[in-house]
Design a protein around this motif. Structure first.
Motif, PDB file in Angstrom:
ATOM      1  N   LEU A  74      17.078  22.822  64.474  1.00 20.44           N
ATOM      2  CA  LEU A  74      16.990  21.981  65.679  1.00 20.44           C
ATOM      3  C   LEU A  74      15.854  22.241  66.389  1.00 20.44           C
ATOM      4  O   LEU A  74      15.177  23.348  66.336  1.00 20.44           O
ATOM      5  N   GLY A  75      15.150  21.105  66.927  1.00 21.38           N
ATOM      6  CA  GLY A  75      14.095  21.054  67.590  1.00 21.38           C
ATOM      7  C   GLY A  75      14.148  21.120  69.327  1.00 21.38           C
ATOM      8  O   GLY A  75      13.688  21.414  69.931  1.00 21.38           O
ATOM      9  N   ALA A  76      15.370  20.728  69.957  1.00 20.55           N
ATOM     10  CA  ALA A  76      15.811  20.724  71.188  1.00 20.55           C
ATOM     11  C   ALA A  76      17.313  20.598  71.226  1.00 20.55           C
ATOM     12  O   ALA A  76      18.135  20.377  70.385  1.00 20.55           O
ATOM     13  N   ILE A  77      17.560  21.068  72.576  1.00 22.80           N
ATOM     14  CA  ILE A  77      19.169  21.029  72.850  1.00 22.80           C
ATOM     15  C   ILE A  77      19.292  19.995  74.164  1.00 22.80           C
ATOM     16  O   ILE A  77      18.220  20.296  75.345  1.00 22.80           O
ATOM     17  N   GLY A  78      20.437  19.359  74.373  1.00 23.44           N
ATOM     18  CA  GLY A  78      20.651  18.440  75.502  1.00 23.44           C
ATOM     19  C   GLY A  78      21.979  19.165  76.148  1.00 23.44           C
ATOM     20  O   GLY A  78      22.907  19.305  75.175  1.00 23.44           O
ATOM     21  N   ALA A  98      21.495  29.873  76.038  1.00 22.50           N
ATOM     22  CA  ALA A  98      21.698  31.029  75.009  1.00 22.50           C
ATOM     23  C   ALA A  98      21.303  30.637  73.620  1.00 22.50           C
ATOM     24  O   ALA A  98      20.199  31.088  73.229  1.00 22.50           O
ATOM     25  N   MET A  99      21.473  29.385  73.199  1.00 19.18           N
ATOM     26  CA  MET A  99      21.080  28.757  71.990  1.00 19.18           C
ATOM     27  C   MET A  99      19.455  28.567  72.148  1.00 19.18           C
ATOM     28  O   MET A  99      18.890  28.620  70.952  1.00 19.18           O
ATOM     29  N   ALA A 100      19.117  27.829  73.265  1.00 20.45           N
ATOM     30  CA  ALA A 100      17.566  27.668  73.225  1.00 20.45           C
ATOM     31  C   ALA A 100      16.867  28.839  73.286  1.00 20.45           C
ATOM     32  O   ALA A 100      15.918  28.780  72.677  1.00 20.45           O
ATOM     33  N   ILE A 105      13.691  27.112  71.479  1.00 20.78           N
ATOM     34  CA  ILE A 105      13.342  25.744  71.385  1.00 20.78           C
ATOM     35  C   ILE A 105      13.825  25.233  72.891  1.00 20.78           C
ATOM     36  O   ILE A 105      14.570  25.954  73.733  1.00 20.78           O
ATOM     37  N   PRO A 106      13.273  23.944  73.247  1.00 17.72           N
ATOM     38  CA  PRO A 106      13.702  23.547  74.877  1.00 17.72           C
ATOM     39  C   PRO A 106      15.149  23.171  74.961  1.00 17.72           C
ATOM     40  O   PRO A 106      15.614  22.590  74.053  1.00 17.72           O
ATOM     41  N   ALA A 107      15.552  23.102  76.218  1.00 20.89           N
ATOM     42  CA  ALA A 107      16.843  22.537  76.537  1.00 20.89           C
ATOM     43  C   ALA A 107      16.623  21.569  77.744  1.00 20.89           C
ATOM     44  O   ALA A 107      15.871  21.733  78.666  1.00 20.89           O
TER      45      ALA A 107
END
Length: 234
Positions: A74-78, A98-100, A105-107
């Protein structure tokens, strides 16, 4: 870039994994937010009652597996920021943070109401206590709301805005209040794939990750205790 998006602001836990094509942004400008250049590889949605914490992680795992991806890809989270009830909303936002942090990676966040309707329709979701969260979409955001009100007050706001359609759980729960509108039966809950489109330009611009502040709209029931009452000797 591979993106994971999810929302837990309503009874629907919705997750999507998508690929966002890189675009060259004009200097100092933004491309129009659109699904163009966004390929949804997998999506999972389950409507639950108070089981968001139990189901979110398995649905994320299922979506990643269906997309043939690992979390490390992953490169980002929304994440949908609400409005919504405290507990369900907190599950999603804490997981996104927590995942970011773990993946480095950015959220990015977006209003959950924007993940229900993309057309010219009012949005009304369940706020409990015989109220709805409502908004009138326009441009890249809202021309009225988000706010919390009775179903009849929300319907009056939609009528004043010249709307004839309503999306969200509101028309399902309060059909009499929204009897004068066409209910969009395919837009009852947020859709994670719409979240990917909402954050796509920020992903392409490699914008810094965001604070992810939840939108509750209602003060919590629990309040800090006031000053102790003074007791007068008998």
């Amino acid at each position: 870039m591979l993106v994971l998006a999810f929302d837990t602001s309503t009874p629907a836990v919705t997750v999507a994994v998508a690929s966002i094509d890189p675009w060259d942004l004009p200097a100092g400008g933004w491309l129009k937010s659109t699904s163009e250049g966004v390929t949804v590889l997998a999506s999972e949605t389950q409507v639950v009652t108070n089981r968001h914490g139990e189901l979110l992680a398995p649905l994320i795992g299922a979506a990643l597996g269906a997309a043939g991806a690992l979390a490390s890809d992953l490169g980002a989270i929304g994440i949908g920021l609400g409005p919504g009830p405290f507990t369900g909303l907190r599950v999603g936002i804490v997981t996104a943070k927590a995942m970011a942090d773990a993946l480095g990676i950015p959220a990015y966040g977006a209003s959950s109401l924007q993940l229900i309707s993309t057309g010219r329709a009012g949005i009304a979701t369940n706020a409990r206590r015989k109220q709805v969260y409502w908004a009138v979409p326009g441009g890249r955001g809202f021309v009225a709301g988000p706010d919390i009100a009775s179903p009849t007050a929300a319907a009056a706001a939609f009528e004043a805005a010249g709307l004839s359609r309503v999306a969200g759980e509101g028309p399902v729960l309060y059909p009499e209040a929204f009897a004068g509108f066409t209910a969009l039966s395919d837009r009852v809950y947020p859709r994670a794939e719409l979240l990917v489109a909402r954050i796509a330009n920020r992903v392409r611009a490699e914008a810094p990750g965001e604070e992810l502040t939840p939108l509750y709209l209602r003060r919590p029931d629990a309040q800090p205790p006031g000053r102790p009452k003074q007791v007068t000797p008998a």
